[in-house]
Motif scaffolding. Structure first.
Motif, PDB file in Angstrom:
ATOM      1  N   GLY A 131      44.718  42.647  34.884  1.00 18.43           N
ATOM      2  CA  GLY A 131      45.138  41.363  34.330  1.00 18.43           C
ATOM      3  C   GLY A 131      45.295  41.479  32.832  1.00 18.43           C
ATOM      4  O   GLY A 131      44.782  42.418  32.210  1.00 18.43           O
ATOM      5  N   LYS A 132      46.013  40.487  32.264  1.00 17.24           N
ATOM      6  CA  LYS A 132      46.242  40.523  30.823  1.00 17.24           C
ATOM      7  C   LYS A 132      44.949  40.136  30.086  1.00 17.24           C
ATOM      8  O   LYS A 132      44.024  39.613  30.699  1.00 17.24           O
ATOM      9  CB  LYS A 132      47.359  39.540  30.456  1.00 17.24           C
ATOM     10  N   SER A 192      42.594  37.030  30.915  1.00 19.08           N
ATOM     11  CA  SER A 192      42.843  36.610  32.294  1.00 19.08           C
ATOM     12  C   SER A 192      41.547  36.340  33.054  1.00 19.08           C
ATOM     13  O   SER A 192      41.525  35.702  34.087  1.00 19.08           O
ATOM     14  CB  SER A 192      43.657  37.679  33.029  1.00 19.08           C
ATOM     15  N   GLU A 227      44.489  41.309  40.969  1.00 25.38           N
ATOM     16  CA  GLU A 227      45.057  40.888  39.687  1.00 25.38           C
ATOM     17  C   GLU A 227      44.610  39.465  39.357  1.00 25.38           C
ATOM     18  O   GLU A 227      44.654  38.580  40.210  1.00 25.38           O
ATOM     19  CB  GLU A 227      46.591  40.961  39.722  1.00 25.38           C
ATOM     20  N   LYS A 282      44.933  36.093  36.755  1.00 23.49           N
ATOM     21  CA  LYS A 282      45.771  35.437  35.750  1.00 23.49           C
ATOM     22  C   LYS A 282      45.183  34.054  35.487  1.00 23.49           C
ATOM     23  O   LYS A 282      44.937  33.297  36.431  1.00 23.49           O
ATOM     24  CB  LYS A 282      47.209  35.299  36.278  1.00 23.49           C
ATOM     25  N   ASP A 283      44.922  33.791  34.284  1.00 23.33           N
ATOM     26  CA  ASP A 283      44.329  32.509  33.867  1.00 23.33           C
ATOM     27  C   ASP A 283      43.090  32.157  34.700  1.00 23.33           C
ATOM     28  O   ASP A 283      42.896  31.006  35.123  1.00 23.33           O
ATOM     29  CB  ASP A 283      45.348  31.370  33.971  1.00 23.33           C
ATOM     30  N   VAL A 336      45.532  36.221  41.480  1.00 23.64           N
ATOM     31  CA  VAL A 336      46.921  35.917  41.853  1.00 23.64           C
ATOM     32  C   VAL A 336      47.466  36.954  42.828  1.00 23.64           C
ATOM     33  O   VAL A 336      48.480  36.744  43.480  1.00 23.64           O
ATOM     34  CB  VAL A 336      47.846  35.830  40.615  1.00 23.64           C
TER      35      VAL A 336
END
Lengths: 788, 234
Positions: free
Chosen positions: B41-42, B45, B216, B218-219, B223
């Motif tokens: 993840g970024k 995240s 993964e 995300k926020d 996801v």
């Protein structure tokens, strides 16, 4: 060895700088406390023991009828523990060529069987050869007299010579170096030869079961009735302070000083230790996080850091304990030299070692506890994400982006505000240091002012104390041709201890009968008024004498016995002075009531030229005239000399006040240095960021130096405010200690002290912030970003 | 296959200034024993937060975190430390070796804390671990004398000191060059082959076919959860 302890040792080795500072702080604290304990133990025991081993007399009685007394019968009484004749005469002795000092000559019945007022052989013969004298060891420091030399003694206007056959140590005497007296001891026959007076007229007594001065008074009352029945008339008596050395006040002051300042420096050293431990924990916080992440429990963390503290404590004990013993003994030896007593303690009791060791181990743990608990309780997450200071408030962009452009001053001020708690502790510690340092100077000024005032209050330049009272005209005659003399007044009695011996009330309070309107002495009135010259017999007491008239009520009449006449005199005022108990009476009334032949025993001389050199020149001239005229004189003393004598009594106290105050200030500065050090560690990343966005090393240095400067200035301001009540309290305290109850010294602000405090504090503050600031410049951007 | 890590409706929120930031939002996740998992993840995240919850470094705001049969969200900091030492080995991005101890002492320290390995076996086990990660010759060196890759190997050896069932690594190769990173990944694969559950937070994991699963985030939400096969397919 378990790995956790290997870690402890390696950490200590690697962080030797901060560990050394912490050990130094601990050592200073322990050293201070240890020195205090050791010296207190030695001095409080030894001065008393020195004094008590003399078996001090409880009372001294003077009578011309003691030939009627059967001393064996007296000794058989159950209320008498010991009784012995010990005559005492005040003469003069030549200490250096043409320099004379008062001599207290004692006659001793049997040197081998002294039952009280004992003194001890030091050198030469003991007992002395017949017809010779022994002198007290402290006299060697103020005279050319020694074993084998011949003392020239002035007695009844004539010079008599006597050989000195030995040196003794008399712990019951005030030190010659301070009081400028010579003490000598001889047999009855030689005493009578030297003084021209019969012996066996002064009796010393120690009562059985007497525990206080009041007990002595009560027992004496009974004894004096029995003496009356035997036809023995007591001319005067003197009850000294019960079992107390004449200079106990000096020792008490020193012990109090030790106690107060030693304790304060210890507390400050412990605050410093607390800060240093906090600094060490700050450096260790991420390691604590890692250790917790790999399985360390709170107990493990506790074990590691308690070992850390204990090892530092052990090091400080190993250095501080022997140091404390050495300096405690050295300090006691110094004081014993000044007060003239022997150090009897050869070995410290185990309790002293145990207490110092316990203090050395326990106190650092207590003071490190906040930092230790913080380390133990920090969560792994908090520890691992610790990059230094966090700001609870959201930092606005202008705070960050404007860093380089904003003034260093405002940035430094913001930084100080970020760690309010720590900075408050630093400032409070520093302010306390400043306050104590300044208080030291202020008290010194109060004492100095008191001395100056005492000195200035004496408007005469020379005083001639006559041994035998003379009619005024006869006493003045030899001096009428000295042109340099402006005026001479004749008084009865005078300042100092010797004069109380010759002229005093029946209870031993010294008398000074002076013209009520005399301009030769100004008085520091504490209460009431000065003598008014009214028809009624009135008196003014000094603060020491006032203690004898408790309750002191101005306007009340008290019975006093003057030359065996019981009179009622009205107390009109109380003055403050550095002297033993004295009362002032109007000379005219004194003459009318008890001194009808109007004899005086003090000549107060004022000169046209009051310059010191001129006073000394006239003093020599006066001495020559006295010798030529064959006058029986106790001493000739200039006011400057008297001021020096008083100063010598207090100088040791003044010096120690300043030394200890400086110690406190330096310890508090170390505290600031450590707080600044923690700041640097905590802001490592931030410094890296500052450097990355263009801050030069000089800017980083300035940032910390300005912070140090701000803290110093704020501390000085707070310290100044704190010093005012502290100085007033200290002046009060020392006044009571030195001058007696209810006699505070006046508050005095020392400008010199303030200037020195200002310079020293700013200098210490600069040094304390400069070292961490330099360390901050060593941090490179790379190091800062990779900071763990 | 037995579940070794279970998260049920787990959330984690932080107070930032005057607002609440939710880093993880009602995440439910199950990891089986012996799985090789990548969490990707970024930045921001929630992957590190997830890792902190699994290791007990952080507590969830709500929900359940069950690891190796223990509800670790109910343990105190002290209990967690002991539990963590026995059950989980952690590998950090910046190695986090104790700089004042040699490499082998770092490993022995972890054993000393947990006290799960008999004293007379510790030295031998430490040597075996060093041999396994191929730095046996560096055992008596201090961490600063080692390269980044060697330090990370040492950190892995330390993480395995108490023979944990789970190894968690936070960006273990993020600070290493590609060839060193490859060798570290090889060690992880070997551990998985020997039955250890390995959870790695990584940026590059998405391309690694060695993972059994890639999760993964995300926020703060999962996801994507893909298995090795589907990853290969994609």
């Amino acid at each position: 060895m378990p790995i956790i302890y290997k870690k402890v040792l390696r950490e200590m080795f690697i962080r030797y700088r901060s560990i050394s500072v912490a050990i130094l702080a601990l050592t200073i604290g322990l050293w201070g406390v240890g020195t205090l304990l050791v010296s207190m133990h030695i001095m409080s025991n030894d001065l008393n023991q020195n004094f008590l081993q003399t078996k001090p007399a409880h009372i001294y009685l003077k009578s011309e009828n003691f030939h009627k007394l059967d001393i064996d019968e007296l000794l058989a009484r159950p209320d008498i523990m010991a009784a012995e004749f010990r005559d005492k005469a005040t003469l003069r002795v030549e200490v250096h060529k043409n320099e004379w000092l008062p001599l207290w000559l004692y006659s001793v019945n049997d040197f081998e069987k002294m039952s009280m007022g004992r003194f001890f052989k030091q050198n030469g013969r003991f007992p002395p050869a017949k017809g010779t004298i022994l002198i007290e060891r402290n006299n060697l420091l103020i005279s050319d007299l020694n074993v084998g030399s011949t003392a020239r003694v002035q007695s009844k206007g004539e010079i008599v010579e006597t050989k000195i056959s030995g040196i003794v140590f008399d712990p019951g005497q005030a030190p010659s170096t301070q009081d400028a007296f010579v003490y000598a001891y001889t047999d009855k026959e030689n005493y009578s030869r030297l003084t021209g007076s019969p012996a066996q007229q002064r009796l010393m007594i120690r009562f059985s079961n007497a525990e206080t001065k009041e007990d002595v008074k009560a027992k004496f009352k009974k004894l004096s009735n029995d003496f009356s029945r035997l036809g023995i008339k007591i001319n005067s008596f003197y009850i000294p302070k019960f079992n107390e050395h004449p200079h106990q006040f000096q020792l008490n002051t020193l012990l109090y000083l030790n106690g107060i300042i030693g304790l304060l420096s210890f507390v400050m050293a412990m605050v410093l230790v607390s800060q240093l431990m906090s600094s060490i924990f700050t450096q260790q916080i991420r390691q604590i996080g890692i250790m917790k992440a790999i399985g360390a429990s709170r107990t493990h963390i506790f074990k590691i850091y308690i070992a850390f503290i204990l090892l530092m404590s052990l090091a400080s004990i190993l250095i501080g304990l022997p140091l404390a013993i050495i300096t405690g003994k050295a300090y006691s030896a110094f004081v014993s030299g000044v007060i003239n007593f022997d150090i009897l303690t050869t070995q410290m009791p185990p309790a002293i070692y145990i207490v110092i060791t316990l203090v050395g181990f326990v106190m650092p743990i207590i003071f490190s506890l906040p930092a230790l608990l913080k380390g133990m309780n920090i969560s792994v997450n908090d520890a691992l994400s610790d990059y230094g200071i966090k700001t609870k408030r959201r930092v606005t962009s202008s705070n960050n982006l404007g860093i380089i452009n904003s003034s260093m001053l405002s940035l430094s001020m913001r930084n100080i505000a970020r760690r309010k708690g720590r900075m408050m502790v630093t400032m409070v510690t520093m302010a306390l240091g400043v306050a104590i340092f300044l208080t030291g100077f202020n008290v010194r000024s109060s004492l100095q002012e008191f001395l100056d005032k005492t000195s200035q209050s004496m408007k005469y330049d020379l005083k001639v104390a006559l041994k035998q009272p003379l009619p005024l005209a006869m006493a003045l005659l030899p001096f009428k041709n000295i042109e340099k003399i402006k005026s001479i007044e004749g008084w009865v009695g005078g300042v100092g201890r010797i004069q109380s011996d010759s002229i005093s009330t029946s209870t031993g309070i010294g008398i000074i009968a002076t013209p009520f309107d005399s301009r030769l002495k100004e008085h520091d009135l504490m209460d009431g008024v000065w003598l008014t010259g009214s028809e009624e017999l009135e008196f003014v007491a000094n603060q020491q004498a006032a203690l004898e008239f408790k309750p002191v009520v101005i306007g009340k009449s008290y019975p006093i016995v003057l030359k065996e006449q019981k009179l009622l005199a009205r107390l009109v005022g109380v003055v403050r002075e550095f002297d033993i108990a004295k009362i002032y009476l109007d000379l005219d009334k004194y003459n009318r009531l008890v001194n009808t032949d109007k004899k005086i025993n003090s000549l107060m001389i004022s000169l046209n030229n009051r310059a010191y050199d001129n006073v000394l020149e006239v003093k020599k001239e006066v001495e020559q005239i006295i010798e030529k005229a064959g006058m029986d004189v106790i001493y000739v003393m200039s006011q400057t000399e008297r001021a020096v004598i008083i100063f010598n009594h207090l100088n040791i106290i003044l010096t120690i006040i300043l030394f200890l105050s400086l110690l406190v200030l330096s310890v508090s500065s170390m505290g600031m240095g450590s707080a600044m050090g923690i700041n640097v560690i905590e802001r490592t990343r931030e410094i890296g960021v500052l450097r990355a966005i263009g801050a030069t090393p000089k800017m980083v240095v300035n940032l910390f130096v300005i912070e140090g400067f701000i803290i110093s200035v704020l501390s000085i301001f707070a310290g100044l405010l704190l010093a005012l009540p502290m100085s007033a309290l200290a002046a009060n305290f020392f006044g009571e200690l030195i001058l007696g109850e209810d006699t505070p010294l006046d508050f005095a602000f020392s400008e010199l002290g303030f200037t020195i405090t200002l310079i020293v504090t700013l200098l210490f503050g600069y040094i304390a912030s400069r070292a961490p600031a330099n360390k901050a410049t060593e941090i490179t951007v790379h190091k800062a970003i990779a900071y763990e | 296959m037995k579940n070794i890590i279970e998260l049920e409706q787990t959330s984690k929120s932080f107070i930032q200034g005057d607002r609440i930031f939710t880093a993880l939002k009602e995440v439910s996740l199950t990891i089986n024993k012996g799985e090789y998992i990548a969490i990707v993840g970024k930045s921001g995240s929630g992957k590190s937060t997830l890792l902190n919850l699994i290791t007990g470094i952080d507590h969830p705001s709500c929900g359940v975190v069950r690891v190796n049969g223990t509800d670790i969200h109910q343990l105190s900091e002290s209990e967690l430390a002991t539990w963590r030492g026995k059950n989980i080995g952690i590998v950090f991005q910046f190695f986090q070796l104790i700089p004042t101890l040699t490499v082998i002492e770092n490993i022995l320290l972890a054993m000393e804390f947990v006290n799960a390995i008999p004293k007379n076996e510790r030295q031998q086990r430490a040597n075996s671990l060093l041999e396994m990660v191929d730095i046996l010759d560096h055992g008596d060196k201090f961490p600063t004398a080692l390269s980044g890759g060697e330090q990370q190997r040492a950190a892995i050896a330390r993480a395995l000191a108490n023979d944990p069932d789970i190894l968690v690594a936070d960006e273990p190769t993020g600070n290493l060059d590609s060839s060193t990173a490859m060798s570290i990944k090889a060690i992880f694969s070997e551990l998985v082959a020997n039955g250890t559950t390995v959870v790695v937070v990584t940026h590059e994991g998405i391309d690694d076919s060695a993972f059994d699963r890639i999760i993964e985030l995300k926020d703060g939400e999962i996801v994507l959860g893909i298995t090795n096969a589907s990853a290969s397919e994609e």
